[in-house]
Design a protein around this motif. Structure first.
Motif, PDB file in Angstrom:
ATOM      1  N   ARG A  51       0.839  -1.018  -0.103  1.00 14.44           N
ATOM      2  CA  ARG A  51       0.008   0.030   0.008  1.00 14.44           C
ATOM      3  C   ARG A  51       1.010   1.073  -0.099  1.00 14.44           C
ATOM      4  NH1 ARG A  51      -5.126  -0.268  -1.533  1.00 14.44           N
ATOM      5  NH2 ARG A  51      -5.518  -2.076  -0.351  1.00 14.44           N
ATOM      6  N   GLU A  52       1.712   1.302   0.792  1.00 20.43           N
ATOM      7  CA  GLU A  52       2.872   2.328   0.849  1.00 20.43           C
ATOM      8  C   GLU A  52       3.457   2.571  -0.867  1.00 20.43           C
ATOM      9  OE1 GLU A  52       7.414   3.476   2.881  1.00 20.43           O
ATOM     10  OE2 GLU A  52       5.886   2.261   3.891  1.00 20.43           O
ATOM     11  N   ARG A  74       1.184   4.165  -2.788  1.00 22.87           N
ATOM     12  CA  ARG A  74       0.755   5.589  -2.502  1.00 22.87           C
ATOM     13  C   ARG A  74       2.027   6.585  -2.945  1.00 22.87           C
ATOM     14  NH1 ARG A  74      -1.414   3.565   2.491  1.00 22.87           N
ATOM     15  NH2 ARG A  74       0.527   4.056   3.391  1.00 22.87           N
ATOM     16  N   GLN A 117       2.220   7.072  -6.633  1.00 22.49           N
ATOM     17  CA  GLN A 117       1.263   8.023  -7.003  1.00 22.49           C
ATOM     18  C   GLN A 117       1.597   9.589  -6.796  1.00 22.49           C
ATOM     19  OE1 GLN A 117      -1.879   6.275  -5.037  1.00 22.49           O
ATOM     20  NE2 GLN A 117      -2.721   5.161  -7.156  1.00 22.49           N
TER      21      GLN A 117
END
Length: 489
Positions: A307-308, A311, A314
């Protein structure tokens, strides 16, 4: 401080020189990107026993006319690449006509083709008011002292020891650190020579990493990094110098962080990447910020934080949006694809891969960052292979990993070992263990030249997959050789 600086401001030059684009040199590059042409320069240098830290940025500076006359090493390489042509034919100014460089102390370069003595002056960056006279005479094109200090010969350990020792003991980096450690002493401020020394350190570390891998380099890299940040603490007179120092120190932090990352020191890598990101935010430098997020995303994926990773990729895309580099956007989109793949989202990964390849097809441009010289067709194929591997599509992953290994310039030994290790693991998992063992043997050959914990870790995973097939003569020989390699290490 401002009034003091104003009182000592030198008069403007009577006839400031404007850089004129070197169209002749640009024509010789043809359709190749600056990074591809820089790689051909490095190959030509090796053919004649030279080593130059040539990259896309150097080629861009030559074409922009910032480098009016190359140093002696580059001169020999260019004349070797284009036999029958002179420096004038290549668009350069005659050495004797370029003003500003004093004789190099302790270095005896050969005479130029025009018969000018070795001590003839050549171009130097303008002096910063109040800055000290550096011990290392830095030229606009490359510091010969640093270049010679970083010549890699013999084992990787010997190469890195000789490389990093001079960086810590000589020149602007170490002296600036010593001066800033004594408050109130020293009237000098870091200037263009110090900024150039930091930039040169980044280039040389990256070149050594390409040849030897991170493990042998990381323990030597702390001192140059500390010295670079000492330059920031010392303060500068010019905003342009400050911007260069922030960018250079941030890039050096990312480079050292990558050495930690590639050698399996994930916590230390994360700390270096965070330091670079903070430097980017302080300096309001979106290019450095995008690079920091790019590396952070890659690290998070490797550390099992998908997930990191997503993110960070992005966030990097947002930072890079106004920079004009489609190749940078492509790499960050590939980082995003890897995040989606690690989360098991095949649709998100596939859509990101399509966008990344479309951006890559836009081609190279002058806006591409210098550090992206590694990012070509081979790297794109490898990153896509990793995505399919994370999604469990081993056959498709093996196809792209094979393409990456086939496209990789053999000169970049660490990357070739990395791509081949990915291929061996994908082949083992896709049901062709004998082929995996054959590729694994090639990886072991490459590991005699590079030191990379990442490659060793990948190979260990392949070994575990191949253990049930150890009765096969091909696989048995590979497993035995690997075990002997591990014991010797």
């Amino acid at each position: 401080m401002a009034s003091s600086s104003a009182n000592h401001r030198p008069p403007p030059p009577a006839h400031p020189r404007r850089a004129e684009p070197n169209l002749a040199f640009r024509a010789l590059r043809g359709h190749r990107s600056p990074g591809e042409f820089a790689a051909s320069v490095r190959r030509a240098a090796r053919e004649i026993g030279e080593q130059v830290a040539c990259d896309a940025r150097y080629i861009g500076r030559v074409e922009a006319g910032e480098i009016r006359c190359p140093n002696y090493a580059y001169e020999r390489v260019f004349l070797h690449m284009f036999p029958g042509l002179t420096l004038s034919d290549l668009g350069f100014t005659a050495r004797e006509a370029v003003r500003g460089r004093g004789a190099r102390g302790g270095v005896n370069p050969p005479p130029s083709h025009s018969g000018t003595p070795a001590s003839a002056p050549a171009e130097r960056a303008p002096r910063v008011p109040g800055a000290r006279t550096p011990h290392l005479s830095h030229t606009d094109e490359e510091s010969d002292v640093l270049r010679r200090a970083f010549i890699a010969s013999g084992s990787a350990t010997a190469a890195t020891a000789s490389a990093f020792g001079p960086l810590g003991a000589l020149g602007p980096l170490d002296q600036a650190r010593a001066r800033t450690g004594v408050p109130g002493r020293g009237s000098g401020r870091p200037g263009v020579s110090e900024a150039a020394a930091v930039e040169e350190a980044v280039r040389q570390i990256r070149l050594l990493d390409d040849r030897h891998g991170a493990d042998a380099l990381y323990r030597h890299a702390a001192k140059p990094l500390q010295a670079a940040y000492a330059l920031l603490d010392a303060g500068t007179v010019r905003r342009t110098v400050s911007d260069r120092l922030h960018a250079g120190a941030g890039e050096l932090a990312l480079t050292v962080g990558w050495l930690a990352h590639d050698s399996g020191r994930f916590d230390e890598a994360r700390s270096h990447y965070a330091e670079a990101l903070a430097t980017a935010r302080v300096a309001e430098d979106p290019a450095l910020e995008a690079h920091a997020f790019c590396n952070t995303s890659f690290l998070a994926r490797d550390a099992g934080r998908p997930r990191e990773a997503l993110r960070a990729a992005q966030a990097g895309l947002r930072a890079a949006r106004g920079l004009g580099s489609m190749r940078l956007m492509s790499l960050l989109t590939l980082r995003e694809a890897a995040g989606w793949a690690a989360l098991g989202d095949r649709t998100g990964c596939t859509e990101a891969l399509v966008r990344a390849k479309s951006l890559f097809q836009c081609g190279a441009s002058a806006a591409d960052p210098e550090w992206m010289s590694f990012f070509g067709d081979a790297e794109v194929a490898w990153l896509e292979a990793q995505c399919w591997s994370a999604l469990g599509d081993w056959r498709r992953a093996a196809r792209f990993a094979h393409r990456a290994a086939a496209l990789q310039d053999p000169h970049f030994t660490r990357n070739l070992a990395l791509y081949s290790a990915e291929l061996a693991d994908d082949l083992a998992r896709s049901g062709v263990p004998d082929e995996a063992a054959a590729v694994g043997q090639k990886v072991l050959d490459l590991l005699e030249q590079v030191q990379s914990s990442r490659v060793h870790t990948m190979l260990a995973q392949t070994i575990r997959t191949l253990l049930p097939h150890r009765r096969s003569p091909v696989i048995g020989a590979f497993l035995e050789r690997h075990a002997n390699t591990v014991r010797r290490a």
